[in-house]
Design a protein around this motif. Structure first.
Motif, PDB file in Angstrom:
ATOM      1  N   PRO A 106      29.791 -12.020  -4.590  1.00 25.09           N
ATOM      2  CA  PRO A 106      28.458 -11.478  -4.284  1.00 25.09           C
ATOM      3  C   PRO A 106      27.330 -12.460  -4.559  1.00 25.09           C
ATOM      4  CG  PRO A 106      29.409 -10.389  -6.210  1.00 25.09           C
ATOM      5  CD  PRO A 106      30.502 -11.193  -5.590  1.00 25.09           C
ATOM      6  N   ALA A 107      27.438 -13.237  -5.639  1.00 23.16           N
ATOM      7  CA  ALA A 107      26.400 -14.231  -5.938  1.00 23.16           C
ATOM      8  C   ALA A 107      26.437 -15.376  -4.931  1.00 23.16           C
ATOM      9  CB  ALA A 107      26.569 -14.763  -7.355  1.00 23.16           C
ATOM     10  N   MET A 108      27.626 -15.738  -4.467  1.00 23.16           N
ATOM     11  CA  MET A 108      27.742 -16.768  -3.437  1.00 23.16           C
ATOM     12  C   MET A 108      27.110 -16.288  -2.133  1.00 23.16           C
ATOM     13  SD  MET A 108      29.419 -19.492  -4.656  1.00 23.16           S
ATOM     14  CE  MET A 108      30.535 -20.299  -3.488  1.00 23.16           C
ATOM     15  N   ASP A 109      27.329 -15.024  -1.793  1.00 22.69           N
ATOM     16  CA  ASP A 109      26.738 -14.470  -0.570  1.00 22.69           C
ATOM     17  C   ASP A 109      25.208 -14.470  -0.647  1.00 22.69           C
ATOM     18  OD1 ASP A 109      29.287 -14.043   0.388  1.00 22.69           O
ATOM     19  OD2 ASP A 109      29.302 -11.888  -0.066  1.00 22.69           O
ATOM     20  N   ILE A 110      24.677 -14.068  -1.790  1.00 23.96           N
ATOM     21  CA  ILE A 110      23.220 -14.049  -1.970  1.00 23.96           C
ATOM     22  C   ILE A 110      22.664 -15.469  -1.917  1.00 23.96           C
ATOM     23  CG2 ILE A 110      21.379 -13.539  -3.644  1.00 23.96           C
ATOM     24  CD1 ILE A 110      23.192 -11.138  -4.545  1.00 23.96           C
ATOM     25  N   SER A 111      23.362 -16.402  -2.536  1.00 25.23           N
ATOM     26  CA  SER A 111      22.925 -17.803  -2.512  1.00 25.23           C
ATOM     27  C   SER A 111      22.946 -18.360  -1.092  1.00 25.23           C
ATOM     28  CB  SER A 111      23.813 -18.644  -3.429  1.00 25.23           C
ATOM     29  OG  SER A 111      23.712 -18.209  -4.777  1.00 25.23           O
ATOM     30  N   GLU A 112      23.934 -17.933  -0.302  1.00 26.82           N
ATOM     31  CA  GLU A 112      23.987 -18.379   1.088  1.00 26.82           C
ATOM     32  C   GLU A 112      22.776 -17.864   1.862  1.00 26.82           C
ATOM     33  OE1 GLU A 112      27.391 -18.832   4.476  1.00 26.82           O
ATOM     34  OE2 GLU A 112      27.296 -16.894   3.424  1.00 26.82           O
ATOM     35  N   LYS A 113      22.389 -16.627   1.607  1.00 23.07           N
ATOM     36  CA  LYS A 113      21.193 -16.083   2.257  1.00 23.07           C
ATOM     37  C   LYS A 113      19.934 -16.855   1.863  1.00 23.07           C
ATOM     38  CE  LYS A 113      22.874 -11.282   2.545  1.00 23.07           C
ATOM     39  NZ  LYS A 113      22.634  -9.889   2.099  1.00 23.07           N
TER      40      LYS A 113
END
Length: 418
Positions: free
Chosen positions: A48-55
């Motif tokens: 989830p943190a990787m997904d948010i960082s990608e955004k």
């Protein structure tokens, strides 16, 4: 709407990013005189943190700054026969999206992507705060904000000013953590080398940029008489706890007085029934730390910051609607993180010789099992990683890019506006 965030570590800049994307005006106050370079340890970012960082557009930088630790060497105390495992194999079996990165590098990445749109007040801190948003600073002139968020860590000033003494909201879970910086020649590149014994664990890994980090964790049945700013006492406690463990560890202890960066704290959870009062709320470790080094606190902080910004946007900035929605959205994540941290602490710092033996045998088993059985075994034994990877987060809509105030800036001076 003007929002003040206290703390420029991880949660603060992530929250600032998403709030400005939603059109809020954000100021971040940070006690340190510049973006933090305190010699922190490596942290894990799960899916989830990787997904948010990608955004946020920063995933390539995060991946480029990953520690590259790929091999585990586990040395049980009192024997010369270590166990070895492939860390890439372990993480590959538990997550298709994961990065280990130094905390300071991650903080700098999040700061860089926000500094053009956010006012940063470095070298300052909050001294007085009322639930309605009136703030006094150590240096800057008093101001009033519509909302105030404490993102200032385990020993949060905002939490103390609004909710009372720290001891009312924290729970010691039986161990301490020390981190020191050593030359990178102390460990082979890509190796995590761990010495483990009953009640104590010492490890070292390459932290990039010519440095290594040594982590020292030990159990104590009671909280020790040691203030979190008393470094001389902290170093003495580490020397006592790890005396005679191994000649390699002895060498790390000898470097305590000349290490360029040092960290020490109890492994403590923040446990609160609510993180909000009036126009003030908490995010990340300030509100719900599962404990340093044993929980997924970094992932939890990134998720919490994203959720808080999203709920504030949904509520049009109304804290009476946004704060309860934020707490409801995060409640299950926080509870499971606490439970996982307690479990992780028992694994990382074994409580018996049998537990030490079990850890070593599990590591050896991973090195010899074929790929299929190895993945099945890991799914059974890496519950913590699976829990963090399984966290679900709402996709908060973000309006088209808004114009930013032309004077948003990073400041190291004293602000004189009221």
């Amino acid at each position: 709407m003007r929002i003040l965030i206290s703390g420029a570590g991880i949660a603060g800049p992530v929250l600032a990013y998403w709030l400005t994307r939603q059109g809020f005006s954000v100021t971040v106050v940070e006690r340190e005189p510049a973006p933090r370079k305190t010699g922190g340890h490596a942290v894990d970012l799960f899916r989830p943190a990787m997904d948010i960082s990608e955004k946020m557009g920063v995933l390539p930088r995060i991946e480029a700054h990953a520690t590259g630790t790929s091999r585990l060497t586990l040395c049980p105390e009192g024997t010369l026969r270590p166990a070895r495992a492939d860390l890439a194999r372990i993480f590959g079996a538990t997550s298709d999206r994961h990065a280990e990165i130094m905390r300071d590098d991650l903080s700098e990445i999040y700061y860089d992507v926000t500094r053009a749109d956010v006012e940063y007040l470095f070298g300052d801190s909050i001294t007085e705060l009322s639930p309605d948003g009136a703030v006094r600073f150590a240096h800057a002139a008093p101001r009033e904000f519509d909302l105030v968020v404490g993102a200032d860590g385990l020993h949060s000033t905002v939490r103390r000013l609004i909710f009372g003494d720290e001891s009312r909201h924290t729970a010691y879970i039986g161990a301490y953590l020390g981190v020191l910086t050593l030359p990178d020649t102390a460990v082979d590149d890509g190796e995590l080398r761990i010495h483990v014994g009953v009640g104590r664990t010492a490890g070292i890994y390459n932290a990039r940029a010519g440095a290594a980090r040594a982590l020292l964790l030990f159990r104590s049945a009671r909280e020790l008489d040691c203030h979190h700013h008393d470094t001389a006492r902290q170093k003495e406690l580490l020397r006592t706890a790890f005396d005679g463990m191994d000649t390699e560890v002895d060498g790390w202890l000898q470097a305590l007085d000349r290490t360029p960066a040092f960290y020490f704290d109890s492994i403590t959870q923040v446990r609160m029934d609510t993180w909000s009062r009036g126009r003030v709320t908490l995010v990340g470790d300030a509100g719900y730390s599962p404990g340093p080094a044993v929980g997924g606190s970094t992932t939890l902080s990134v998720v919490g910051a994203y959720v808080l910004a999203g709920e504030l946007a949904r509520a049009g900035g109304d804290p009476e609607r946004a704060f309860p929605a934020y707490e409801r959205a995060m409640a299950a994540h926080v509870l499971v993180s606490r439970a996982m941290a307690l479990r992780a602490a028992k694994t990382l710092i074994p409580t018996s010789r049998l537990a030490v033996s079990g850890l070593v045998q599990a590591t050896r088993l991973l090195s010899v099992l074929p790929a299929g059985p190895s993945r099945a075994f890991l799914r059974l034994t890496t519950k913590s990683a699976r829990v963090y990877n399984a966290m679900t987060v709402a996709d908060y809509a973000v309006p088209p890019a808004l114009s930013r105030p032309s004077d948003a800036r990073a400041s190291t001076g004293v602000d004189t506006e009221s």
